[in-house]
Write a protein that holds these residues in place. Structure first.
Motif, short mmCIF file in Angstrom:
data_model
loop_
_atom_site.label_atom_id
_atom_site.label_comp_id
_atom_site.label_asym_id
_atom_site.label_seq_id
_atom_site.Cartn_x
_atom_site.Cartn_y
_atom_site.Cartn_z
N ASP A 60 0.83 -1.21 0.00
CA ASP A 60 0.00 0.00 0.00
C ASP A 60 0.86 1.25 0.00
O ASP A 60 0.57 2.22 -0.70
CB ASP A 60 -0.90 0.03 1.24
N TYR A 61 1.94 1.21 0.78
CA TYR A 61 2.76 2.41 0.90
C TYR A 61 3.51 2.70 -0.40
O TYR A 61 3.51 3.82 -0.90
CB TYR A 61 3.75 2.28 2.06
N MET A 91 -1.20 4.52 0.55
CA MET A 91 -1.10 5.08 1.90
C MET A 91 0.04 6.09 1.87
O MET A 91 1.05 5.85 1.22
CB MET A 91 -0.78 3.96 2.88
#
Lengths: 257, 298
Positions: free
Chosen positions: A250-251, A256
């Motif tokens: 996600d990062y 995110m």
């Protein structure tokens, strides 16, 4: 050269926990920082990146109410051992902070500050030191005619390179960067990034960065942290192209931030 | 309310504030002009240098030499500063760099209370504690006899009065030195003291000068507490164990009881003028030092 024979430049972190009062800021960190590589610590704001970096040179202890458990081995020695002299640990770690902090003195005295506090008195040697490290930081040509004017008169990008030279002048084994380019313009940032890439042959470098793009450009190894934990770490290419953990995924994909 | 009335209100309020500010500054000039005007009669009889350096103070014979009072003023202030400056700097360093928050939470309110104690109470404390200390211990230690009412007694009392003023300013000054700058020094392997000496004090140097200058002005002018312990003898003092009478004490002791001596009133206002000028000189000097320092630090 076997790894055991030469412990210099190695960092192993074992079960490191940091508490700010009641708050559990770093949770059971375990990692080995690769030697003579550039390691980037990434993760969202408040994940503990800077707290972790501040453990490396024990600047974390300047905060009140800090409690630290676990082992932080630098060159095989636990730096949180009460018998260790804090100044000798800090001498091993050159620090580049978020924005440059030139000391309130001349450019020349900024560089000689480190050697002087460690007892160096030889004037010719110090003059050589100044020239050598200003050249290392690619600042010599710009300042050689005004070494004795105040460091605060330099541009912010020059100040950051001065801080790098100042850190190198105490002959550290490691270079720590706490988002060292976040206050700089793109060109000055590029200067610093290039320096880091050149310097990693001689030093083990650890950089906290907010910018994934910067991590992509300069890192050999990446540590991803989230809410005080190390979620994943590994060689930069692998971790960025093929993250194993959902949070990392996600990062690095921007889900995110 | 319409836009027009709101803007008019804004405009008028600004005017009022400006007026008040102007008035505050104006008072300075009004006082200065008044003092000059009132001391003019005596300045007609002789040059100012005559009064500054003459030691003869005999109002009945119309002799008004201010030298003993000027010397007393300088003595008392110098003693107070010599005692207070190192004390305050070290205490402030402790509070800003070493003490933990709990201790600071206890100490700073106490220092503020010290600042609020009326002058007269300091004077009484001086009479009860400092006077006997000087008489029974300090003077014998130097092989002298003293009543205890002396310049050093005044200096000691004054130094305690300066402490809260100076510590408060110094704490503000030290707080402006960023944590990052101190960490830069620490990260190079400097000890805490090396960091304080080379970074904190150096960075704070202009602020320290300001703190000293402000305390100095306060010290020159402090009247009552000093007057109560300094002896009030009109004589050029030769040591700090001698009694003396600083300018503010001279003025406070005598103004209003000038009988009908012609130039007495004018002489006392000349004393005020001299005090005014002394404070002014030190203020200007500190500003010059400050400017030079700021240029050097860049």
């Amino acid at each position: 050269m076997s790894q055991i024979e030469n412990n210099k430049g190695s960092i192993q972190v074992q079960n490191l926990n940091v508490y700010y009062g009641e708050r559990h800021a770093l949770k059971n960190l375990n990692i080995e920082i690769p030697k003579h590589k550039l390691t980037a610590i990434i993760g969202p704001s408040g994940c503990g990146k800077t707290t972790f970096l501040k453990c490396f040179n024990r600047l974390i202890e300047t905060n009140e109410n800090v409690n630290i458990t676990g082992q932080f081995l630098v060159d095989g020695q636990n730096i949180f051992d009460p018998k260790v002299e804090i100044t000798s640990i800090r001498k091993k770690m050159g620090l580049l902070s978020q924005r440059p902090y030139p000391l309130p003195m001349s450019i020349y005295d900024n560089i000689t500050y480190g050697p002087r506090i460690h007892g160096e008195r030889n004037k010719t040697k110090m003059a050589e030191t100044v020239e050598y490290y200003l050249k290392q930081a690619s600042l010599w040509e710009e300042v050689k005619d005004r070494l004795h004017s105040p460091a605060s008169a330099l541009s912010i990008g020059q100040q950051q390179r001065l801080c790098l030279a100042r850190g190198l002048a105490v002959a550290p084994e490691f270079i720590l960067g706490d988002e060292p380019t976040s206050a700089l313009d793109p060109i000055s940032s590029k200067h610093i990034e290039q320096k880091f890439i050149e310097l990693k042959n001689q030093y083990t470098i650890v950089v906290v960065t907010h910018s994934l793009r910067q991590a992509r450009r300069i890192a050999d190894y990446i540590v991803f942290m989230y809410l005080g934990e190390i979620i994943e770490h590994g060689p930069a290419k692998e971790l960025l192209s093929n993250p194993q953990h959902q949070l990392t995924k996600d990062y690095v994909t921007g889900e995110m931030s | 309310m319409s836009d027009k009335t709101r803007l008019q209100f804004d405009y008028r309020l600004k005017g009022l504030m400006k007026l008040f500010t102007l008035f505050a500054v104006l008072t300075l000039f009004i006082i200065f002009i008044g003092v000059v005007f009132k001391s003019y009669p005596i300045l007609k009889t002789n040059s100012i240098f005559h009064f500054l350096f003459s030691s003869e103070w005999f109002p009945q014979k119309e002799k008004f030499g201010l030298f003993p009072f000027i010397v007393s003023t300088l003595w008392v202030t110098a003693i107070a500063m010599v005692l207070a400056v190192p004390f305050c700097i070290l205490a402030s360093i402790y509070l800003s760099e070493y003490a933990d928050k709990k201790i600071i939470g206890w100490i700073t309110p106490l220092i503020d209370i010290l600042a609020g104690i009326p002058s007269v109470i300091f004077g009484i404390w001086g009479i009860i504690v400092v006077v006997p200390f000087v008489r029974d211990y300090l003077a014998p230690f130097f092989g002298k006899v003293s009543t205890g009412y002396s310049l050093i007694t005044g200096g000691i009392v004054l130094s305690v009065m300066i402490v809260p003023v100076m510590v408060n300013i110094l704490l503000e000054v030290f707080a402006t030195v960023s944590k990052g700058l101190k960490e830069a020094s620490l990260s190079l392997g400097a000890t805490k003291w090396q960091t304080i000496k080379n970074v904190l004090l150096r960075k704070a140097a202009p602020g320290i000068v300001s703190a000293i200058a402000l305390s100095l002005s306060r010290a020159f002018g402090e009247t009552l507490a000093v007057l109560m312990v300094v002896g009030n003898v009109t004589k050029v003092p030769h040591s700090m164990l001698d009694p003396g009478q600083p300018l503010p004490a001279l003025i406070a002791n005598n103004y209003g009881e000038m009988m009908s001596i012609d130039l007495y009133d004018s002489a006392l206002l000349l004393a005020s003028l001299v005090l005014f000028i002394i404070v002014l000189i030190f203020n200007i000097a500190s500003r010059l030092i400050l400017r030079k320092m700021e240029r050097n630090l860049g």
